[in-house]
Motif scaffolding. Structure first.
Motif, PDB file in Angstrom:
ATOM      1  N   GLN A  83       0.850  -1.186   0.000  1.00 21.10           N
ATOM      2  CA  GLN A  83       0.000   0.000   0.000  1.00 21.10           C
ATOM      3  C   GLN A  83       0.887   1.236   0.000  1.00 21.10           C
ATOM      4  N   ARG A 136      -0.842  -7.625  -4.921  1.00 22.60           N
ATOM      5  CA  ARG A 136      -1.917  -6.644  -4.895  1.00 22.60           C
ATOM      6  C   ARG A 136      -1.321  -5.313  -4.438  1.00 22.60           C
ATOM      7  N   ARG A 138      -2.151  -1.260  -3.641  1.00 20.02           N
ATOM      8  CA  ARG A 138      -3.100  -0.165  -3.458  1.00 20.02           C
ATOM      9  C   ARG A 138      -2.314   1.139  -3.381  1.00 20.02           C
ATOM     10  N   GLN A 162      -7.810   1.617 -13.435  1.00 21.32           N
ATOM     11  CA  GLN A 162      -6.531   1.536 -12.717  1.00 21.32           C
ATOM     12  C   GLN A 162      -5.371   2.066 -13.547  1.00 21.32           C
ATOM     13  N   GLU A 177      -7.679   6.830  -6.002  1.00 21.00           N
ATOM     14  CA  GLU A 177      -7.346   5.564  -5.331  1.00 21.00           C
ATOM     15  C   GLU A 177      -7.214   4.432  -6.359  1.00 21.00           C
ATOM     16  N   ASP A 179      -6.282   0.217  -6.928  1.00 23.43           N
ATOM     17  CA  ASP A 179      -6.227  -1.097  -6.275  1.00 23.43           C
ATOM     18  C   ASP A 179      -6.159  -2.133  -7.395  1.00 23.43           C
TER      19      ASP A 179
END
Ligand code: C2O
Ligand code: CU
Ligand code: CU
Length: 542
Positions: A83, A136, A138, A162, A177, A179
């Motif tokens: 993240q 993954r 973010r 994205q 944002e 993800d």
């Protein structure tokens, strides 16, 4: 292909006003661990050798580049989610020794996950992001600029929302944002802003960074032997400030800076151990297509293009990299003597006036004169010679099979043209999140696309979404065939690409597939001034 003499002095005349001086970016293991800005004079396993005759400046006055972007830090053995918080904001940098330049820069904070994922560069370039295949990720992007912006992950295969396309740009003070999961193969990618009309200026003022995907790869040089060079150019005024005043000529031809800037500084020198290295090259220039060669005249061994390992290593006398393209090289420095200096030379492979010209001045129709200058210098460090075998088979695949295309009889056509002092795609320009019928493809298929360049200058065409394979090049009009011969030996297209050079008069056929995501994806010329002026469209995967 003409060979260049290894005597560096031959090139000094061409270097013009570039002020040579010493600068060392330490790349030893110690520097990897110690990412503290300002520690450039210590901690490098390969310390700065004597300059031998060159002008030397005290280390304290040099721009501080603690390590080149790209050197892989030791990452955690087990991949976990990452993240990040990325901020684009004004800042300052030392591009030329002793002067402070106002820039825009990305700063990146690891909110959660492997702290080694983000490696600061010490220059205006954004930190290098080290992502993992299958990870993954973010990201909160904070726009601290006074204009719209958004971050695009160039080369990553991600869904439309994205991808950081112009239609996703957020206003000053706003946040976007992300993800997504990294599905790409291990390789060299990058990130940069993508707001319409302002990408050129934002990248020019400093917003760009490397993004390296890690995962299973064949045995290649790693750690301190894995280096990256981000090639750019800048015009720096006597006040030390970046000039980006776009003339009508710049808008037509693309903005070319007076000085070569590599890894964010002028006159980059890298200390290299006497071992094989992986050298990742990114051309992050706004408009300059780089014709690259080594001052030793030796061939370049290319192992990857645009993030993908090649099926087999390819040896070329010179390498052509358009804006946004990447190529990884394998170079063995073991046969050089301690203190040897090997220059990476770059010339702008810009052709203008081909096919009748467009009133931009310049030479006779189709002229291409390569004026090589030093983009970076490798300085051979005092280490034992440890030669290694050159890689042959790398196991990469061309990726997209043209034989399965659904339109082999009638490839889709994209005609590039220049008129009314602007550049066009099929007679159209940017219209936002729309696609014509001719720009609508079916999810799950592979297609052949023909990019036909009727414009008098070359355009590096980039397609978002998924990488493609270059199937063939043919001439619709061979007026510029002579200048193409000057660069053709440096074109490497045996593996996937996401950006392809289309020379004036050429028809370049690519095989591209639409198997990852539905939605609107951007395709455009990666000369940022062309893109900003509208040489950009969307296609729809429906
Ligand atoms: Cu490098 Cu549309 O981008
Ligand atoms: Cu892109
Ligand atoms: Cu263009």
């Amino acid at each position: 292909m003409q060979r260049r003499p290894s005597d560096g002095s031959v090139w000094s005349a061409a270097e013009g006003g570039i002020d040579r001086r010493s600068l060392f970016a330490l790349v030893g293991g110690g520097a990897l661990a110690g990412l503290i800005v300002g520690c450039a004079s210590e901690g490098g396993a390969t310390s700065a050798p004597d300059q031998g005759g060159g002008s030397t400046a005290p280390v304290s006055s040099l721009p501080t580049v603690t390590l080149p972007p790209g050197s892989a830090p030791p990452l955690e053995p087990v991949v976990r989610d990452l993240q990040l918080r990325i901020t684009a904001a004004p800042g300052t940098a030392e591009i030329v020794a002793g002067s402070t330049t106002d820039v825009l820069r990305f700063s990146v904070e690891v909110v959660d996950g492997d702290p080694a994922s983000v490696v600061p560069t010490g220059s205006y370039l954004g930190p290098t992001l080290h992502l993992r295949q299958g990870q993954r990720v973010r990201v909160s992007f904070d726009n601290g600029l006074d204009q719209d912006s958004i971050v695009h992950w160039h080369g990553l295969v991600v869904p439309e929302d994205q991808d950081g396309q112009p239609t996703a740009a957020v206003p000053p003070g706003a946040t976007y944002e992300y993800d997504f999961v990294v599905t790409n193969r291990p390789g060299t990618y990058w990130y940069h802003p993508h707001p319409h009309h302002q990408t050129g200026e934002q990248v020019y003022r400093g917003l760009a960074g490397l993004l390296i995907v890690h995962g299973d790869e064949p045995d290649l040089p790693s750690g301190p032997d894995d280096l990256a060079l981000v090639l750019q150019d800048r015009t720096i005024g006597s006040d030390g400030q970046l000039s980006y005043s776009i003339t009508r000529h710049d808008q037509m031809a693309g903005f070319v800076g007076a000085s070569l800037v590599t890894n964010g500084v002028v006159d980059l020198e890298l200390s290299v151990a006497r071992r094989p290295h992986r050298i990742r090259l990114l051309n992050a220039a706004n408009a300059r297509t780089q014709h690259l060669q080594l001052s030793t005249g030796q061939d370049l061994l290319v192992i990857a293009t645009d993030g993908h390992l090649l099926p087999e290593a390819v040896s070329v006398p010179a390498l052509v990299l358009t804006p946004a393209q990447r190529s990884d090289l394998w170079i063995d420095f073991s046969s050089f003597a301690v203190g040897d200096r090997i220059d990476l030379l770059a010339a702008d492979a810009f052709i203008e006036g081909a096919m009748g010209g467009m009133g931009m001045g310049g030479g006779a129709a189709g002229d291409l004169v390569l004026d090589h200058r030093v983009a970076a210098t490798f300085v051979v460090a005092d280490t034992p010679a440890e030669p290694g075998p050159a890689p042959v088979s790398l196991g990469g695949a061309p990726e997209v099979d043209p034989a399965v295309a659904v339109n082999t009889d009638s490839p889709r056509q994209f005609v590039l043209s220049t008129r009314q002092a602007s550049h066009w795609i099929n007679g159209t320009q940017w219209e936002g999140r729309v696609a014509s019928e001719e720009e609508t493809v079916e999810f799950g298929t592979t297609e052949l696309w023909d990019i036909v360049n009727t414009s008098p200058m070359a355009h590096p065409m980039h397609v978002h979404g998924e990488p493609f394979t270059v199937v063939e090049r043919a001439w619709e009009n061979d007026a510029a065939a002579g200048s193409w011969e000057t660069v053709a030996a440096g074109i490497v297209e045996t593996g996937p690409r996401d950006t392809v050079l289309v020379w004036p008069g050429q028809r370049v056929r690519i095989a591209i597939r639409f198997t990852a995501n539905r939605g609107y994806f951007t395709y455009h010329c990666h000369i940022l001034e062309h893109e900003d002026a509208g040489m950009m469209r969307n296609f729809l995967v429906s």
